[in-house]
Design a protein around this motif. Structure first.
Motif, PDB file in Angstrom:
ATOM      1  N   GLN A  30      24.070  47.740  89.308  1.00  0.00           N
ATOM      2  CA  GLN A  30      24.017  46.288  89.497  1.00  0.00           C
ATOM      3  C   GLN A  30      24.077  45.655  88.103  1.00  0.00           C
ATOM      4  O   GLN A  30      23.195  45.876  87.276  1.00  0.00           O
ATOM      5  N   TYR A  31      25.146  44.892  87.853  1.00  0.00           N
ATOM      6  CA  TYR A  31      25.392  44.288  86.538  1.00  0.00           C
ATOM      7  C   TYR A  31      25.059  42.790  86.587  1.00  0.00           C
ATOM      8  O   TYR A  31      25.599  42.058  87.427  1.00  0.00           O
ATOM      9  N   SER A  58      13.341  40.580  86.855  1.00  0.00           N
ATOM     10  CA  SER A  58      13.453  41.192  88.175  1.00  0.00           C
ATOM     11  C   SER A  58      12.921  42.622  88.157  1.00  0.00           C
ATOM     12  O   SER A  58      12.190  43.037  89.066  1.00  0.00           O
ATOM     13  N   GLU A  59      13.253  43.361  87.107  1.00  0.00           N
ATOM     14  CA  GLU A  59      12.767  44.745  86.970  1.00  0.00           C
ATOM     15  C   GLU A  59      11.233  44.762  86.975  1.00  0.00           C
ATOM     16  O   GLU A  59      10.605  45.578  87.664  1.00  0.00           O
ATOM     17  N   PHE A  60      10.636  43.846  86.223  1.00  0.00           N
ATOM     18  CA  PHE A  60       9.168  43.776  86.127  1.00  0.00           C
ATOM     19  C   PHE A  60       8.557  43.474  87.503  1.00  0.00           C
ATOM     20  O   PHE A  60       7.625  44.148  87.944  1.00  0.00           O
ATOM     21  N   ILE A  61       9.113  42.489  88.199  1.00  0.00           N
ATOM     22  CA  ILE A  61       8.553  42.110  89.508  1.00  0.00           C
ATOM     23  C   ILE A  61       8.719  43.256  90.508  1.00  0.00           C
ATOM     24  O   ILE A  61       7.780  43.603  91.233  1.00  0.00           O
ATOM     25  N   GLU A 183      16.123  39.351  99.726  1.00  0.00           N
ATOM     26  CA  GLU A 183      17.106  40.032 100.569  1.00  0.00           C
ATOM     27  C   GLU A 183      16.644  41.461 100.792  1.00  0.00           C
ATOM     28  O   GLU A 183      16.046  42.066  99.897  1.00  0.00           O
ATOM     29  N   PHE A 184      16.915  41.960 101.975  1.00  0.00           N
ATOM     30  CA  PHE A 184      16.510  43.328 102.318  1.00  0.00           C
ATOM     31  C   PHE A 184      17.733  44.132 102.752  1.00  0.00           C
ATOM     32  O   PHE A 184      18.741  43.565 103.189  1.00  0.00           O
ATOM     33  N   ASP A 199      18.671  43.222  96.057  1.00  0.00           N
ATOM     34  CA  ASP A 199      19.106  42.088  95.243  1.00  0.00           C
ATOM     35  C   ASP A 199      18.253  41.945  93.986  1.00  0.00           C
ATOM     36  O   ASP A 199      18.024  42.922  93.267  1.00  0.00           O
ATOM     37  N   GLU A 200      17.754  40.746  93.701  1.00  0.00           N
ATOM     38  CA  GLU A 200      16.957  40.486  92.502  1.00  0.00           C
ATOM     39  C   GLU A 200      15.882  39.465  92.833  1.00  0.00           C
ATOM     40  O   GLU A 200      15.999  38.743  93.835  1.00  0.00           O
ATOM     41  N   ILE A 201      14.834  39.416  92.014  1.00  0.00           N
ATOM     42  CA  ILE A 201      13.872  38.304  92.083  1.00  0.00           C
ATOM     43  C   ILE A 201      13.760  37.781  90.658  1.00  0.00           C
ATOM     44  O   ILE A 201      13.321  38.496  89.755  1.00  0.00           O
TER      45      ILE A 201
END
Ligand code: UDP
Length: 249
Positions: A30-31, A58-61, A183-184, A199-201
Motif C-alpha cells: 500500500q503506497y 496510520s501505522e501507529f493507530i 473500512e473492513f 485501508d488507513e486511519i
C-alpha cells in the motif's frame, strides 16, 4: 511521484493510495501518495509530505488497535510511503463512527457543529464513488447482501471498540476525536475467513480538534480552505510522539 515506488505490478489506484502486488501470495504493498481530494474528488491538490505523515500515523493507530485485539491488514512498514499488508476482499461499506456532530450529520439533521452526541453513533455508507457514497441502513446491507449478518455484527463490535481506544489515545495528547471512517475486509486463512480492519486511519479520514482551542487538525483544513493542512497533520504526528521517526526517514 518519488523514487520510493514499489517494484510489483500496480493493481489499483485510489485517490490517496496505490496498491501494488506484494512479494508473496496474499500480500500487497500500500503506497501513500500526497494527493489530497475532497467532495468526491471535485477538489484535488498535491500536499507535499502528506503521504509520509499519514502512513506513520496510520501505522501507529493500527499497532495500538492490534494491542487490544483488533485484527488488521497491516504486516509491516517497508519505507516511508510503503506498507506491506495482507490482501483483503474489501467490504463495500464506509463505516463512520461519530462522537460529536460535524460534517454531513450536521447538514442532514440540522444540528450544530460541535454538539456532543448522547453516545457514539455508527453509520454505514455504500462505498461507490459514482453514487457519492450514499448513507444506507443495516437493512440495505442485508437486502443487498453487502456482508453477512454475522460479519456486520463483528464490524459493529470492532468499530465501537476502535472508537473507544482512539478517543482515549487522542484525548491523552490533547485532541478530541470528533468522527472517523473505517473500512473492513475479509481475509482467508486455513481456519476460514475473518474480518480485518483495512485501508488507513489518518487525519484524511478522521476529524480531530484541539481540545482547548477546537482548532481543526484534519482534512477539513483542506475542505474548508483553512490552509496549513500538512502542518496540522505534522502536529498530530508530533503529539503522538511520531515525528522523530519521520525526520530520520
Ligand atoms: N470520511 C472519509 N471518507 C469519505 C467520507 C467521509 O474518510 O469518503 C470521513 C471524514 O473525514 C469524517 C467522517 O468520515 O471524519 C465523517 O464524514 P462525513 O459523513 O461528515 O462527510 P464529509 O463531511 O467528510 O463529506
Amino acid at each position: 511521484m518519488s523514487h520510493d515506488m514499489p517494484k510489483g505490478r500496480r493493481i489499483y489506484e485510489g485517490k490517496a493510495k496505490v496498491l501494488f502486488e506484494g512479494p508473496e501470495d496474499g500480500t500487497l504493498v500500500q503506497y501513500f501518495k500526497d494527493d489530497t481530494t475532497a467532495f468526491n474528488a471535485g477538489k484535488h491538490e498535491i500536499m507535499s509530505g502528506k503521504g509520509i505523515l499519514n502512513l506513520r500515523i496510520s501505522e501507529f493507530i493500527f499497532a495500538e488497535l492490534e494491542k487490544i485485539g483488533v485484527p488488521t491488514h497491516f504486516i509491516e512498514t517497508i519505507s516511508p510511503r510503503q506498507q506491506l499488508i495482507r490482501a483483503a476482499e474489501i467490504i463495500p461499506l464506509e463505516v463512520v463512527m461519530r462522537n460529536i456532530a460535524a460534517g454531513s450529520l450536521v447538514k442532514r439533521l440540522g444540528l450544530t457543529e460541535g454538539d456532543a452526541l448522547p453516545r457514539p453513533l455508527v453509520e454505514f455508507y455504500y462505498k461507490d464513488d459514482a453514487l457519492g457514497d450514499p448513507l444506507i441502513s443495516e437493512d440495505h446491507i442485508a437486502v443487498f447482501n453487502l456482508c453477512s449478518a454475522e460479519e456486520l455484527a463483528e464490524i459493529v463490535t470492532l468499530a465501537k471498540k476502535i472508537n473507544q481506544r482512539m478517543v482515549e489515545m487522542f484525548a491523552d495528547v490533547g485532541i478530541r476525536l470528533v468522527d472517523f471512517k473505517l473500512e473492513f475486509g475479509r481475509v482467508k486463512s486455513d481456519d476460514g475467513t475473518r474480518i480485518v480492519l483495512a485501508d488507513e486511519i489518518s487525519p484524511d479520514s478522521c476529524r480531530l480538534w484541539d481540545i482547548d482551542s477546537n482548532e481543526k487538525m484534519d482534512k477539513d483544513r483542506f475542505r474548508q480552505n483553512l490552509g496549513g493542512m500538512v502542518d496540522a497533520y505534522q502536529q498530530v504526528a508530533e503529539r503522538l510522539g511520531l515525528m522523530s521517526d519521520i525526520e530520520e526517514a
